[in-house]
Design a protein around this motif. Structure first.
Motif, PDB file in Angstrom:
ATOM      1  N   ARG A 144       0.853  -1.608  -0.105  1.00 39.49           N
ATOM      2  CA  ARG A 144      -0.297   0.150  -0.118  1.00 39.49           C
ATOM      3  C   ARG A 144       0.743   1.129   0.274  1.00 39.49           C
ATOM      4  O   ARG A 144       0.624   2.371  -0.750  1.00 39.49           O
ATOM      5  CB  ARG A 144      -0.856   0.641   1.320  1.00 39.49           C
ATOM      6  N   THR A 145       1.609   1.180   0.793  1.00 43.78           N
ATOM      7  CA  THR A 145       2.809   2.193   1.141  1.00 43.78           C
ATOM      8  C   THR A 145       3.537   2.709  -0.735  1.00 43.78           C
ATOM      9  O   THR A 145       3.114   3.568  -1.324  1.00 43.78           O
ATOM     10  CB  THR A 145       3.818   1.909   1.857  1.00 43.78           C
ATOM     11  N   LEU A 153       5.191  16.220  -2.493  1.00 41.09           N
ATOM     12  CA  LEU A 153       4.256  16.991  -1.854  1.00 41.09           C
ATOM     13  C   LEU A 153       3.598  15.765  -0.964  1.00 41.09           C
ATOM     14  O   LEU A 153       2.731  15.404  -0.395  1.00 41.09           O
ATOM     15  CB  LEU A 153       3.402  17.563  -2.312  1.00 41.09           C
ATOM     16  N   ARG A 154       3.393  14.771  -1.935  1.00 42.95           N
ATOM     17  CA  ARG A 154       2.351  13.251  -1.652  1.00 42.95           C
ATOM     18  C   ARG A 154       3.034  12.340  -1.193  1.00 42.95           C
ATOM     19  O   ARG A 154       2.006  11.783   0.014  1.00 42.95           O
ATOM     20  CB  ARG A 154       2.197  12.411  -2.969  1.00 42.95           C
ATOM     21  N   VAL A 155       4.483  12.918  -0.846  1.00 37.94           N
ATOM     22  CA  VAL A 155       5.207  11.430   0.050  1.00 37.94           C
ATOM     23  C   VAL A 155       4.998  12.128   1.342  1.00 37.94           C
ATOM     24  O   VAL A 155       4.509  10.639   2.434  1.00 37.94           O
ATOM     25  CB  VAL A 155       6.560  11.473  -0.638  1.00 37.94           C
ATOM     26  N   VAL A 156       4.937  13.816   1.760  1.00 35.84           N
ATOM     27  CA  VAL A 156       5.088  14.273   2.641  1.00 35.84           C
ATOM     28  C   VAL A 156       3.630  13.544   3.735  1.00 35.84           C
ATOM     29  O   VAL A 156       3.422  13.045   4.714  1.00 35.84           O
ATOM     30  CB  VAL A 156       4.958  15.697   3.154  1.00 35.84           C
ATOM     31  N   LEU A 181       3.416  10.057   4.697  1.00 31.43           N
ATOM     32  CA  LEU A 181       3.707   9.869   5.680  1.00 31.43           C
ATOM     33  C   LEU A 181       2.842  10.173   6.837  1.00 31.43           C
ATOM     34  O   LEU A 181       2.739   9.611   8.028  1.00 31.43           O
ATOM     35  CB  LEU A 181       5.382   9.784   5.326  1.00 31.43           C
ATOM     36  N   ARG A 182       2.473  11.533   6.726  1.00 27.19           N
ATOM     37  CA  ARG A 182       1.916  12.299   7.684  1.00 27.19           C
ATOM     38  C   ARG A 182       0.684  11.543   7.794  1.00 27.19           C
ATOM     39  O   ARG A 182       0.118  10.795   9.406  1.00 27.19           O
ATOM     40  CB  ARG A 182       1.663  13.987   7.767  1.00 27.19           C
ATOM     41  N   TYR A 183      -0.427  11.165   6.932  1.00 29.47           N
ATOM     42  CA  TYR A 183      -2.159  10.292   7.416  1.00 29.47           C
ATOM     43  C   TYR A 183      -2.410   9.630   6.835  1.00 29.47           C
ATOM     44  O   TYR A 183      -3.119   8.457   7.494  1.00 29.47           O
ATOM     45  CB  TYR A 183      -2.834  11.854   6.078  1.00 29.47           C
ATOM     46  N   ASP A 214       1.146   8.625   9.906  1.00 30.50           N
ATOM     47  CA  ASP A 214       0.824   8.686  11.123  1.00 30.50           C
ATOM     48  C   ASP A 214       2.325   9.517  11.609  1.00 30.50           C
ATOM     49  O   ASP A 214       2.117   9.805  12.590  1.00 30.50           O
ATOM     50  CB  ASP A 214       0.342   7.974  12.386  1.00 30.50           C
ATOM     51  N   TYR A 215       3.748   9.406  10.823  1.00 26.33           N
ATOM     52  CA  TYR A 215       4.177   9.634  11.646  1.00 26.33           C
ATOM     53  C   TYR A 215       4.317  11.659  11.737  1.00 26.33           C
ATOM     54  O   TYR A 215       3.589  12.377  10.584  1.00 26.33           O
ATOM     55  CB  TYR A 215       5.730  10.036  10.182  1.00 26.33           C
ATOM     56  N   ALA A 216       5.328  11.797  12.475  1.00 25.74           N
ATOM     57  CA  ALA A 216       5.306  13.178  13.351  1.00 25.74           C
ATOM     58  C   ALA A 216       6.377  13.662  12.049  1.00 25.74           C
ATOM     59  O   ALA A 216       7.045  13.366  11.581  1.00 25.74           O
ATOM     60  CB  ALA A 216       6.135  13.414  14.190  1.00 25.74           C
ATOM     61  N   LEU A 217       6.152  15.047  11.643  1.00 22.25           N
ATOM     62  CA  LEU A 217       6.808  15.862  10.850  1.00 22.25           C
ATOM     63  C   LEU A 217       8.551  16.053  10.731  1.00 22.25           C
ATOM     64  O   LEU A 217       9.387  15.433  10.033  1.00 22.25           O
ATOM     65  CB  LEU A 217       6.904  17.115  10.620  1.00 22.25           C
ATOM     66  N   GLU A 218       8.577  15.283  11.818  1.00 27.30           N
ATOM     67  CA  GLU A 218      10.329  15.031  12.303  1.00 27.30           C
ATOM     68  C   GLU A 218      10.983  13.661  12.214  1.00 27.30           C
ATOM     69  O   GLU A 218      11.848  13.755  11.578  1.00 27.30           O
ATOM     70  CB  GLU A 218      10.297  15.277  13.959  1.00 27.30           C
ATOM     71  N   GLU A 219       9.623  12.981  12.186  1.00 28.55           N
ATOM     72  CA  GLU A 219       9.931  11.623  11.645  1.00 28.55           C
ATOM     73  C   GLU A 219      10.620  11.687  10.295  1.00 28.55           C
ATOM     74  O   GLU A 219      11.033  11.169   9.667  1.00 28.55           O
ATOM     75  CB  GLU A 219       9.183  10.356  12.161  1.00 28.55           C
TER      76      GLU A 219
END
Lengths: 187, 167
Positions: free
Chosen positions: A34-35, A134-137, A140-142, A145-150
Motif C-alpha cells: 500500500r505504501t 508533496l504526496r510522500v509527505v 507518511l503524515r496521514y 501517522d508520522y510526526a514531521l520530524e520523523e
C-alpha cells in the motif's frame, strides 16, 4: 503482530529460515504494498519495488537498530527505494523521449480498485494529483501517522523542508477541493 | 470535518481496498530463495555445476597414461591426484568428459575451458584431503571469490557440453 514479536522472526528469516520469511511477509506485505502503491502508479513498477524492498530488508538487516521501531525502518527502506526507482525512471523517460516523436504511450495504471476509490474519494484523487514531493509527505503524515520530524529523518531532508511541503500540500488540497465543490466545511 | 481527519479517513479506506496481488508472493519468495542461496555461497546453478566438477575432482584418479591424454593437460601428471586418492577408472572418466567437451566446443572455447578448469582444479586440489574429502574453509576470501568466478565462467561451457551435440 507488533515490532517486538516480529523481531525474532526477522532474525531467523535473515539466516535463511523459510517459514520465518513467510511469517514476516504475511505480517508486512500489505503495508509495504500500500505504501508503494500510494507513491507509484504503475502496477508493474509497484510489484518490482515491493520485491526490491524485501531483498533490501534481508540484506541490510545488520544495519537495523532494534531499539527503533521496525516499521519506521521498513518505511524508510520503502521510501528510499521508491525514490531510487523514480530517479532511474526519470532517466529512462528522458532517453525514451529523445527517441520518440509524438506517440503518447498509454500507461498501465494501477488496478481498478484504486481507480474506483478515486471516484468515490475525492480528496484521495486530489492527493494522487499532487507532485511526488508533496504526496510522500502527505502519505507518511496521514497514512502512517508520522510526526514531521520523523518524516524529515526518513526522507533525510531538513524538518523545515518537510514543514513547508506539508503546508504546501494542504494548501493545494484545500484549494482544489473547494474548486471541485467538495465539502464546504473543510478548512 | 477538518481536512486532516478527512485525509486520514480516506487514505485508510482506500488502503483497505488495495490488495497486494497474491501472485507477488511467489516472486518475492523466489528472490528470497536467491538471497538464501547467495548467502550460503551457491545458487542452484552453481550447485549443479559443482556437482559436475565434483565428479571430476573428488574422484581424481591415479592412472599414468600417455601424455596425449587431455586430462594430463589439467593435472600435469597423475602424481598430483594420487595424493587425494583416485583410481584409473576415475581418470578415464575425466578424460572422457574432456573428450566430449573437445567434440562439442570450438577450438577457442575448448582452450578457454581447459584453462578455466585447470585453475579451478588448483583450488579444488587445495581443499581436498587425501581421502577425497573437501574442506572449503581452507580457501582464503580471495580464493573463494576466484572460485566462484571460475565456476560462473565455466557454467556456459557445461551447458554446452551437457547439451546436444554440435550440429
Amino acid at each position: 503482530m507488533n515490532d517486538k514479536e516480529l523481531l525474532p522472526w526477522l532474525e531467523k528469516a535473515k539466516l535463511g529460515d523459510e517459514s520465518a520469511f513467510q511469517l514476516v511477509y504475511q505480517a508486512t506485505h500489505q503495508d509495504v504494498y500500500r505504501t508503494v502503491a500510494f507513491l507509484i502508479y504503475n502496477k508493474q513498477d509497484i510489484e518490482d519495488i515491493v520485491n526490491e524492498v524485501y531483498m533490501r530488508m534481508w540484506r541490510s538487516m545488520d544495519k537495523y537498530d532494534p531499539n527503533r521501531p521496525f516499521r519506521f525502518w521498513l518505511h524508510g527502506i520503502t521510501v528510499r527505494l521508491v525514490q531510487d526507482w523514480k530517479r532511474k525512471a526519470w532517466r529512462r523517460i528522458r532517453l525514451f523521449e529523445r527517441n520518440r516523436q509524438t506517440t503518447c504511450e498509454p500507461f498501465d495504471w494501477t488496478d481498478n480498485a484504486v481507480l474506483r476509490s478515486e471516484t468515490q474519494h475525492e480528496l484521495f484523487s486530489l492527493v494522487r494529483q499532487l507532485s511526488y514531493k508533496l504526496r510522500v509527505v502527505v502519505i507518511l503524515r496521514y497514512f502512517h501517522d508520522y510526526a514531521l520530524e520523523e518524516i524529515a529523518d526518513m526522507l533525510q531532508i531538513p524538518v523545515g523542508t518537510v514543514k513547508s511541503r506539508h503546508h504546501l500540500a494542504l494548501k493545494e488540497l484545500r484549494k482544489r477541493f473547494e474548486m471541485t465543490g467538495g465539502d464546504a466545511y473543510v478548512h | 470535518m477538518s481536512i486532516d481527519k478527512e485525509l486520514r479517513e480516506e487514505l485508510r479506506q482506500v488502503a483497505d481496498s488495495m490488495r497486494c496481488p497474491p501472485e507477488l508472493y511467489g516472486r518475492v519468495q523466489q528472490s528470497y530463495q536467491h538471497y538464501v542461496n547467495e548467502k550460503r555461497g551457491r545458487s542452484p546453478m552453481k550447485k549443479r555445476m559443482l556437482a559436475g566438477i565434483a565428479a571430476v575432482a573428488i574422484l581424481i584418479p591415479s592412472a599414468v597414461y600417455a601424455s596425449s591424454y587431455l586430462a594430463d593437460g589439467i593435472f600435469g601428471s597423475s602424481t598430483t591426484i594420487e595424493q587425494i586418492g583416485g583410481t584409473q577408472e576415475d581418470y578415464q572418466e575425466i578424460e572422457e568428459m574432456l573428450q566430449a567437451a573437445k567434440g562439442k566446443l570450438t577450438e577457442d572455447e575448448f582452450k578457454e575451458y581447459v584453462e578455466l578448469t585447470k585453475q579451478l582444479m588448483q583450488l579444488k586440489l587445495k581443499i581436498t584431503d587425501k581421502n577425497g574429502v573437501k574442506h572449503e574453509e581452507k580457501l582464503t576470501k580471495e580464493e573463494q571469490q576466484q572460485f566462484e568466478e571460475l565456476a560462473s565462467k565455466l557454467a556456459p561451457y557445461f551447458e554446452k557440453i551437457n547439451g546436444p551435440a554440435k550440429p
